[in-house]
Design a protein around this motif. Structure first.
Motif, PDB file in Angstrom:
ATOM      1  N   HIS A 165      10.002   5.782 -10.918  1.00  0.00           N
ATOM      2  CA  HIS A 165       9.827   7.053 -10.556  1.00  0.00           C
ATOM      3  C   HIS A 165      10.330   7.959 -11.849  1.00  0.00           C
ATOM      4  O   HIS A 165      11.367   7.724 -12.260  1.00  0.00           O
ATOM      5  CB  HIS A 165      10.291   7.576  -9.335  1.00  0.00           C
ATOM      6  CG  HIS A 165      10.127   6.808  -8.161  1.00  0.00           C
ATOM      7  ND1 HIS A 165      11.196   5.410  -7.877  1.00  0.00           N
ATOM      8  CD2 HIS A 165       9.179   6.791  -7.084  1.00  0.00           C
ATOM      9  CE1 HIS A 165      10.465   5.081  -6.763  1.00  0.00           C
ATOM     10  NE2 HIS A 165       9.379   5.883  -6.183  1.00  0.00           N
ATOM     11  N   CYS A 189       4.720  15.669  -5.875  1.00  0.00           N
ATOM     12  CA  CYS A 189       4.531  14.256  -6.417  1.00  0.00           C
ATOM     13  C   CYS A 189       3.087  14.009  -6.536  1.00  0.00           C
ATOM     14  O   CYS A 189       2.110  14.526  -5.942  1.00  0.00           O
ATOM     15  CB  CYS A 189       5.078  13.371  -4.859  1.00  0.00           C
ATOM     16  SG  CYS A 189       6.898  13.527  -4.708  1.00  0.00           S
ATOM     17  N   VAL A 191       0.182  11.061  -6.641  1.00  0.00           N
ATOM     18  CA  VAL A 191       0.089   9.866  -5.939  1.00  0.00           C
ATOM     19  C   VAL A 191      -1.236   9.070  -6.310  1.00  0.00           C
ATOM     20  O   VAL A 191      -2.279   9.684  -6.549  1.00  0.00           O
ATOM     21  CB  VAL A 191      -0.113  10.141  -4.249  1.00  0.00           C
ATOM     22  CG1 VAL A 191      -0.292   8.756  -3.670  1.00  0.00           C
ATOM     23  CG2 VAL A 191       1.055  11.014  -3.890  1.00  0.00           C
ATOM     24  N   TRP A 201       6.210   5.771   0.084  1.00  0.00           N
ATOM     25  CA  TRP A 201       6.710   5.561  -1.171  1.00  0.00           C
ATOM     26  C   TRP A 201       7.913   4.664  -0.601  1.00  0.00           C
ATOM     27  O   TRP A 201       8.944   5.120   0.057  1.00  0.00           O
ATOM     28  CB  TRP A 201       7.195   6.450  -2.036  1.00  0.00           C
ATOM     29  CG  TRP A 201       6.145   6.937  -2.672  1.00  0.00           C
ATOM     30  CD1 TRP A 201       4.664   6.684  -2.732  1.00  0.00           C
ATOM     31  CD2 TRP A 201       6.212   7.876  -3.941  1.00  0.00           C
ATOM     32  NE1 TRP A 201       4.078   7.266  -3.658  1.00  0.00           N
ATOM     33  CE2 TRP A 201       4.875   8.009  -4.253  1.00  0.00           C
ATOM     34  CE3 TRP A 201       7.198   8.692  -4.395  1.00  0.00           C
ATOM     35  CZ2 TRP A 201       4.445   9.073  -5.473  1.00  0.00           C
ATOM     36  CZ3 TRP A 201       7.019   9.369  -5.422  1.00  0.00           C
ATOM     37  CH2 TRP A 201       5.668   9.710  -5.893  1.00  0.00           C
ATOM     38  N   ARG A 212      11.570   4.237   3.728  1.00  0.00           N
ATOM     39  CA  ARG A 212      10.242   4.643   3.188  1.00  0.00           C
ATOM     40  C   ARG A 212      10.157   6.222   3.453  1.00  0.00           C
ATOM     41  O   ARG A 212      10.618   6.810   4.397  1.00  0.00           O
ATOM     42  CB  ARG A 212       9.251   3.892   4.228  1.00  0.00           C
ATOM     43  CG  ARG A 212       8.991   2.434   3.999  1.00  0.00           C
ATOM     44  CD  ARG A 212       7.881   1.828   4.718  1.00  0.00           C
ATOM     45  NE  ARG A 212       7.857   2.103   6.356  1.00  0.00           N
ATOM     46  CZ  ARG A 212       6.949   1.715   7.170  1.00  0.00           C
ATOM     47  NH1 ARG A 212       5.897   1.416   6.512  1.00  0.00           N
ATOM     48  NH2 ARG A 212       6.949   2.196   8.515  1.00  0.00           N
ATOM     49  N   ARG A 239       5.004   7.854  -9.506  1.00  0.00           N
ATOM     50  CA  ARG A 239       5.441   6.332  -9.260  1.00  0.00           C
ATOM     51  C   ARG A 239       4.680   5.477  -9.939  1.00  0.00           C
ATOM     52  O   ARG A 239       3.359   5.247  -9.762  1.00  0.00           O
ATOM     53  CB  ARG A 239       5.425   6.111  -7.831  1.00  0.00           C
ATOM     54  CG  ARG A 239       6.013   4.686  -7.251  1.00  0.00           C
ATOM     55  CD  ARG A 239       5.617   4.653  -5.861  1.00  0.00           C
ATOM     56  NE  ARG A 239       6.038   3.340  -5.262  1.00  0.00           N
ATOM     57  CZ  ARG A 239       7.252   3.079  -4.763  1.00  0.00           C
ATOM     58  NH1 ARG A 239       8.202   3.689  -4.692  1.00  0.00           N
ATOM     59  NH2 ARG A 239       7.446   1.801  -4.210  1.00  0.00           N
TER      60      ARG A 239
END
Length: 305
Positions: A165, A189, A191, A201, A212, A239
């Motif tokens: 990340h 975030c 995605v 995640w 999670r 990520r």
């Protein structure tokens, strides 16, 4: 009727979309193609194709035959190529599937050298971010990241892929650095997905530390390249595979966060059907990747250890 030849003609008709197009591709006469399809239908005692003035459509029985015929014809080609491979260099067509980003950045640049090494081989590289059905899609070899379910496929582990990340220094200065996965609920975030909604995640390297976090996300894109660009420009936390952002981390354009919570690295496997176990071309391609990646180590740079 030569049943194998008739099945090959049937597959060509379906792929080409018409009897006349198949006849041109084979090449053969339209009369011969039509006769072989009729003979197949008589042999199996069922209608295989619904023919209209504009197009052909498979019946349910035709779909079953098409899928199995492609597999049978592929097995025959593999036998021929495996026997030929015992007498000389790998040859023929090799159809490979790989995740799109990995294929574009880590495989495509190697193909020139591979093709020079094996001048009798041709390669079709299919870049898709989904699970490929090997038999149905006529794929000889698939590269797949992640834990594999039990199956009859032959597998060979090639590497491990670490998901990390990161965010830009500007974003972290503006919004703060998350100290735990739950802090992501208060962050923007980015995605990777085809379908916006809620993503999970995963964090932690073992059962005791696993957790999670449900990520709602502010930006959803089905391109990791686009997400990294957005993160570099301060849009939020992304990520991604560590190897993709090695240069950005080394140059300070991105900063790694939540390092101690990262999940265990996921294995990268090469998969193929057991019937292709003796394929010289598959062995040549996999060995070539292993040789190059062991030398250049794209998956485990010092920045990401």
């Amino acid at each position: 009727m030569d049943q194998l030849e008739a099945m090959a003609t049937f597959v060509q008709v379906v792929d080409a979309g018409s009897l006349s197009a198949a006849a041109r591709a084979l090449p053969s006469s339209l009369t011969s193609v039509s006769r072989q399809i009729t003979a197949l239908e008589q042999h199996f005692g069922t209608r295989l194709l619904v023919r209209t003035t504009r197009q052909l459509a498979l019946t349910e029985e035709g779909r079953i035959l098409y899928e199995r015929a492609r597999s049978i014809l592929g097995d025959v080609r593999e036998i021929e190529e495996a026997l030929a491979g015992t007498r000389g260099e790998p040859s023929g067509r090799l159809r490979v599937s790989a995740p799109s980003l990995m294929g574009r950045l880590l495989i495509s640049p190697l193909l020139g050298n591979f093709l020079c090494r094996y001048p009798s081989l041709s390669v079709e590289l299919l870049l898709v971010d989904r699970r490929v059905e090997l038999v149905e899609e006529d794929v000889h070899l698939a590269l797949r990241v992640g834990r594999l379910p039990d199956s009859q496929l032959v597998t060979r582990k090639l590497a491990e892929v670490q998901m990390i990340h990161c965010a830009s220094p500007d974003y972290l200065a503006r919004c703060g650095t998350p100290q735990a996965p739950s802090d992501l609920l208060q962050h923007d975030c980015l995605v990777f997905s085809d379908t916006p909604g809620v993503a999970l995640w995963r964090f932690g390297r073992d059962a005791k530390t696993a957790s999670r976090v449900r990520i709602s996300g502010r930006l959803w894109v089905n391109s990791l390249d686009a997400l990294v660009t957005a993160a570099r420009n301060g849009a939020g936390i992304v990520r991604v595979p560590s190897w993709q952002v090695d240069a950005e981390l080394a140059e300070g354009r991105l900063c790694r966060v939540l390092r101690e919570y990262e999940p265990a690295a996921a294995p990268l496997h090469a998969l193929y059907e057991p019937s292709r176990r003796g394929s010289a071309k598959i062995r040549a391609f996999v060995d070539f990747l292993v040789e190059h990646w062991r030398k250049n180590r794209p998956f485990d740079s010092a920045e990401c250890e």
